[in-house]
Design a protein around this motif. Structure first.
Motif, short mmCIF file in Angstrom:
data_model
loop_
_atom_site.label_atom_id
_atom_site.label_comp_id
_atom_site.label_asym_id
_atom_site.label_seq_id
_atom_site.Cartn_x
_atom_site.Cartn_y
_atom_site.Cartn_z
N HIS A 172 16.68 100.36 47.32
CA HIS A 172 16.19 99.27 46.47
C HIS A 172 16.59 97.95 47.15
O HIS A 172 17.76 97.55 47.09
N THR A 173 15.62 97.31 47.83
CA THR A 173 15.94 96.16 48.67
C THR A 173 16.57 95.02 47.89
O THR A 173 17.52 94.38 48.36
N GLU A 174 16.07 94.77 46.70
CA GLU A 174 16.61 93.65 45.91
C GLU A 174 18.07 93.92 45.53
O GLU A 174 18.92 93.03 45.61
N PHE A 175 18.38 95.14 45.15
CA PHE A 175 19.77 95.51 44.81
C PHE A 175 20.67 95.37 46.04
O PHE A 175 21.79 94.85 45.97
N ALA A 176 20.15 95.80 47.20
CA ALA A 176 20.94 95.69 48.43
C ALA A 176 21.20 94.22 48.76
O ALA A 176 22.33 93.84 49.11
N ALA A 177 20.17 93.37 48.63
CA ALA A 177 20.34 91.93 48.93
C ALA A 177 21.30 91.29 47.93
O ALA A 177 22.15 90.46 48.29
N TRP A 178 21.22 91.69 46.69
CA TRP A 178 22.10 91.19 45.61
C TRP A 178 23.55 91.55 45.93
O TRP A 178 24.47 90.75 45.81
N THR A 179 23.73 92.79 46.41
CA THR A 179 25.08 93.25 46.78
C THR A 179 25.59 92.46 47.99
O THR A 179 26.73 91.97 48.00
N LEU A 180 24.72 92.32 49.00
CA LEU A 180 25.13 91.61 50.21
C LEU A 180 25.56 90.18 49.88
O LEU A 180 26.59 89.68 50.37
N GLU A 181 24.79 89.52 49.02
CA GLU A 181 25.09 88.14 48.64
C GLU A 181 26.50 88.06 48.03
O GLU A 181 27.29 87.18 48.38
N ARG A 182 26.82 89.01 47.15
CA ARG A 182 28.13 88.98 46.51
C ARG A 182 29.27 89.30 47.47
O ARG A 182 30.35 88.71 47.41
N VAL A 183 29.02 90.24 48.36
CA VAL A 183 30.08 90.63 49.29
C VAL A 183 30.31 89.51 50.32
O VAL A 183 31.46 89.21 50.67
N LEU A 184 29.21 88.86 50.76
CA LEU A 184 29.35 87.81 51.78
C LEU A 184 30.16 86.61 51.27
O LEU A 184 30.80 85.92 52.06
N ARG A 185 30.12 86.37 49.95
CA ARG A 185 30.87 85.21 49.48
C ARG A 185 32.30 85.59 49.06
O ARG A 185 33.04 84.76 48.52
N ASP A 186 32.69 86.83 49.34
CA ASP A 186 34.04 87.30 49.02
C ASP A 186 34.81 87.44 50.34
O ASP A 186 34.48 88.30 51.16
N ARG A 187 35.85 86.64 50.52
CA ARG A 187 36.57 86.62 51.80
C ARG A 187 37.31 87.94 52.08
O ARG A 187 37.79 88.18 53.18
N ARG A 188 37.43 88.78 51.04
CA ARG A 188 38.17 90.03 51.24
C ARG A 188 37.34 91.08 51.97
O ARG A 188 37.84 92.14 52.33
N PHE A 189 36.05 90.76 52.20
CA PHE A 189 35.18 91.71 52.92
C PHE A 189 34.47 91.02 54.07
O PHE A 189 34.11 89.84 53.97
N THR A 190 34.26 91.77 55.13
CA THR A 190 33.49 91.28 56.28
C THR A 190 32.33 92.23 56.51
O THR A 190 32.53 93.46 56.52
#
Ligand SMILES: C[S@@+](CC[C@H](N)C(=O)[O-])C[C@H]1O[C@@H](n2cnc3c(N)ncnc32)[C@H](O)[C@@H]1O
Length: 235
Positions: A172-190
């Motif tokens: 589900h591309t939108e769910f994947a993009a939504w997840t990526l957006e949240r992870v990218l703005r969290d410094r605890r993940f790269t």
């Protein structure tokens, strides 16, 4: 018991049961599941002690479905201890059947919502987390049910040690993009992307899941995202 444990019961919106289980699977649920089931109210502080043989590391899969991927990983990595979480009873029974057939000793099961288990697990205990084809909850009003909401990212960040990886995939591309957006703005993940089209390609060592096969058969192109837990303490 973990000092940060918070045993608020959270509402589960997914399915719990499907077709009636065969007598053999019902027996596995009665006899084998109690031996493998993790109890969030027990002492889980020594992750390696959960397994009969010394485990080199602990990896977890959230939403293992019928368990094919979990069983394949556990067979491939006999020195790793695995925790599989799945509230769907028929999926749990299918996993137990495979564990029994293959005589695997490196899988423990939590047959409920992972959010009930995570507070009881010790910090930095995980070396890898699989979140594969999790329910996309496409309606905007259901987005808060998604597994990658901020509160769950906080739990994952607590459980993963620096350098540990999260393997996420979705059709589900939108769910994947939504997840990526949240992870990218969290410094605890790269994000571990190495090329522009990285997200189109499964990482090395990938084992195709049942849901992924179905998605491909329907012409869908899954998205693959790999993240690493960084050293950062806060988002
Ligand atoms: C679409 S299925 C995919 C199953 C499997 N990963 C695959 O790729 O074939 C998603 C599964 O995740 C499980 N799941 C969703 N949220 C979960 C949670 N919070 N804790 C444990 N399992 C969860 C659901 O019960 C469901 O069986």
């Amino acid at each position: 018991m973990n000092a940060e444990a918070n045993y608020t019961i959270q509402r589960w919106f997914g399915r719990r049961t499907g077709r009636k289980l065969s007598a053999a699977r019902r027996r596995l649920m009665t006899v084998l599941l109690p031996r493998l089931r993790l109890d969030p109210y027990s002492d889980l502080s020594d992750a390696a002690a959960l397994f009969p043989k010394i485990a080199d590391d602990l990896w977890m899969e959230i939403g293992f479905g019928a368990g094919e991927h979990l069983v394949a990983q556990a067979s491939r990595h006999p020195n790793i201890g695995f925790i599989g979480c799945e509230p769907y009873v028929n999926g749990v029974a299918a996993l137990l059947a495979a564990i029994n057939d293959k005589a695997l000793t490196n899988i423990r099961v939590f047959d409920d919502d992972v959010r009930q288990l995570m507070p009881a697990m010790p910090a930095a205990c995980l070396g890898r987390l699989y979140i594969l084809f999790s329910d996309p909850w496409p309606k905007v009003r259901h987005h808060r049910r998604r597994i990658t909401v901020e509160s769950n990212l906080c739990s994952f960040a607590r459980l993963l040690r620096p350098g540990a990886e999260v393997w996420f995939a979705s059709d589900h591309t939108e769910f994947a993009a939504w997840t990526l957006e949240r992870v990218l703005r969290d410094r605890r993940f790269t994000w571990l992307a190495r090329r522009a089209d990285d997200w189109r390609l499964p990482p090395e060592g990938w084992i195709e899941t049942r849901y992924e096969q179905k998605a491909r058969a329907q012409g869908l192109k899954p998205v693959y995202l790999n993240f690493m837990r960084s050293d950062a303490d806060s988002p």
